[in-house]
Design an enzyme around this catalytic site. Sequence first.
Site, PDB file in Angstrom:
ATOM      1  N   HIS A  58       8.801   4.888 -13.553  1.00  0.00           N
ATOM      2  CA  HIS A  58       9.908   4.568 -14.466  1.00  0.00           C
ATOM      3  C   HIS A  58      10.016   5.603 -15.586  1.00  0.00           C
ATOM      4  O   HIS A  58       9.023   6.116 -16.084  1.00  0.00           O
ATOM      5  CB  HIS A  58       9.747   3.154 -15.036  1.00  0.00           C
ATOM      6  CG  HIS A  58      10.036   2.081 -14.023  1.00  0.00           C
ATOM      7  ND1 HIS A  58       9.582   0.798 -14.167  1.00  0.00           N
ATOM      8  CD2 HIS A  58      10.735   2.120 -12.862  1.00  0.00           C
ATOM      9  CE1 HIS A  58      10.001   0.077 -13.114  1.00  0.00           C
ATOM     10  NE2 HIS A  58      10.693   0.857 -12.318  1.00  0.00           N
ATOM     11  N   ASP A  60      10.705   5.517 -18.691  1.00  0.00           N
ATOM     12  CA  ASP A  60      10.056   5.361 -20.000  1.00  0.00           C
ATOM     13  C   ASP A  60       8.556   5.663 -19.925  1.00  0.00           C
ATOM     14  O   ASP A  60       7.852   5.581 -20.935  1.00  0.00           O
ATOM     15  CB  ASP A  60      10.307   3.960 -20.595  1.00  0.00           C
ATOM     16  CG  ASP A  60       9.764   2.841 -19.740  1.00  0.00           C
ATOM     17  OD1 ASP A  60       9.930   2.882 -18.506  1.00  0.00           O
ATOM     18  OD2 ASP A  60       9.153   1.907 -20.309  1.00  0.00           O
ATOM     19  N   HIS A 115       4.871  -4.285  -9.857  1.00  0.00           N
ATOM     20  CA  HIS A 115       5.921  -3.878 -10.809  1.00  0.00           C
ATOM     21  C   HIS A 115       6.808  -2.826 -10.143  1.00  0.00           C
ATOM     22  O   HIS A 115       8.032  -2.889 -10.229  1.00  0.00           O
ATOM     23  CB  HIS A 115       5.279  -3.355 -12.085  1.00  0.00           C
ATOM     24  CG  HIS A 115       6.263  -2.770 -13.059  1.00  0.00           C
ATOM     25  ND1 HIS A 115       7.222  -3.531 -13.694  1.00  0.00           N
ATOM     26  CD2 HIS A 115       6.463  -1.498 -13.477  1.00  0.00           C
ATOM     27  CE1 HIS A 115       7.948  -2.755 -14.463  1.00  0.00           C
ATOM     28  NE2 HIS A 115       7.523  -1.512 -14.355  1.00  0.00           N
ATOM     29  N   ASP A 135       2.442  -1.042 -16.439  1.00  0.00           N
ATOM     30  CA  ASP A 135       3.337  -2.201 -16.513  1.00  0.00           C
ATOM     31  C   ASP A 135       2.940  -3.275 -15.498  1.00  0.00           C
ATOM     32  O   ASP A 135       3.781  -4.069 -15.072  1.00  0.00           O
ATOM     33  CB  ASP A 135       4.790  -1.778 -16.261  1.00  0.00           C
ATOM     34  CG  ASP A 135       5.367  -1.015 -17.449  1.00  0.00           C
ATOM     35  OD1 ASP A 135       4.624  -0.766 -18.413  1.00  0.00           O
ATOM     36  OD2 ASP A 135       6.557  -0.660 -17.393  1.00  0.00           O
TER      37      ASP A 135
HETATM   38 ZN   LIG Z   1       7.996   0.155 -15.703  1.00  0.00          ZN
END
Ligand SMILES: [Zn+2]
Length: 263
Positions: A58, A60, A115, A135
């Site tokens: 991801h 971020d 995730h 995460d």
């Molecule tokens: Zn994530």
Amino acid sequence: MIVKQVWTGNAYRNFNYLIACGETGEALAVDPLDYEKCLAAAKEAGWQITQILNTHEHRDHTGGNAPLAQRTGAKVLAHRNAKDKIPEMARGLAAGEVIKVGRTVELEVLDTPGHTMSHVCVRSHTDQPALFSGDTLFNAGAGNCHNGGHPDELYKTFSQQLARLPDDTLIYPGHDYIENNLRFTLNREPDNQRAQALLEELAGQDPNRAYVSTLAVEREINTFFRLTSPSVIAKLREAFPELPENPDPRTVFLKLRELRNKW
Ligand SMILES: [Zn+2]
């Protein structure tokens, strides 16, 4: 092993980390989205960032790769199945592999889908182990599954891998969600006194000096580890009257994940 938690202060509440060898000053940056803060922290400590670890693909978590690699020459490591999603990736990781940082630090790779399907956590080989959980595992919570993940896989990761780690394992998650997550725990288990006490202690904490939990604490405050708690089950049956009196842990996990999405 020296761990520096870097609070980004962004809207997503990301934590970045530096993991350094105290002998050589070499450091690995975990998910260094705020690469400028990571560089400043490394400079202040006298460390050189030689590796970047992405727990998953991801943005971020990977957004700082290119500029940090450009400034330091650091190599990017991530789950081997993330290679089409993380363009900077130099080393693909598989379960059981060890990442070395300097002379003294060893990080063991856990393949932890749920995730996303290409998520790793790493666990330090230290007297008191530390888990960098991205995460997958948050303080008092679990990652969501709606951007490339799967709740069944997340349940397997929790029950077959995370739940088996030692009680004294320090937990370093990818985001600062503890306050909101403790409120979810109390919503699902109103008589959880440990969660209540911790919420009172931590409400409004400075994330620059964030509380670090252990797996033993998580077993007490994290609903996703409390799948056989009678009060969790009783409350869940209010929301899902069709549940049996003694639902299996997988069903409880999946229903909690579903409720957390709407909460
Ligand atoms: Zn994530």
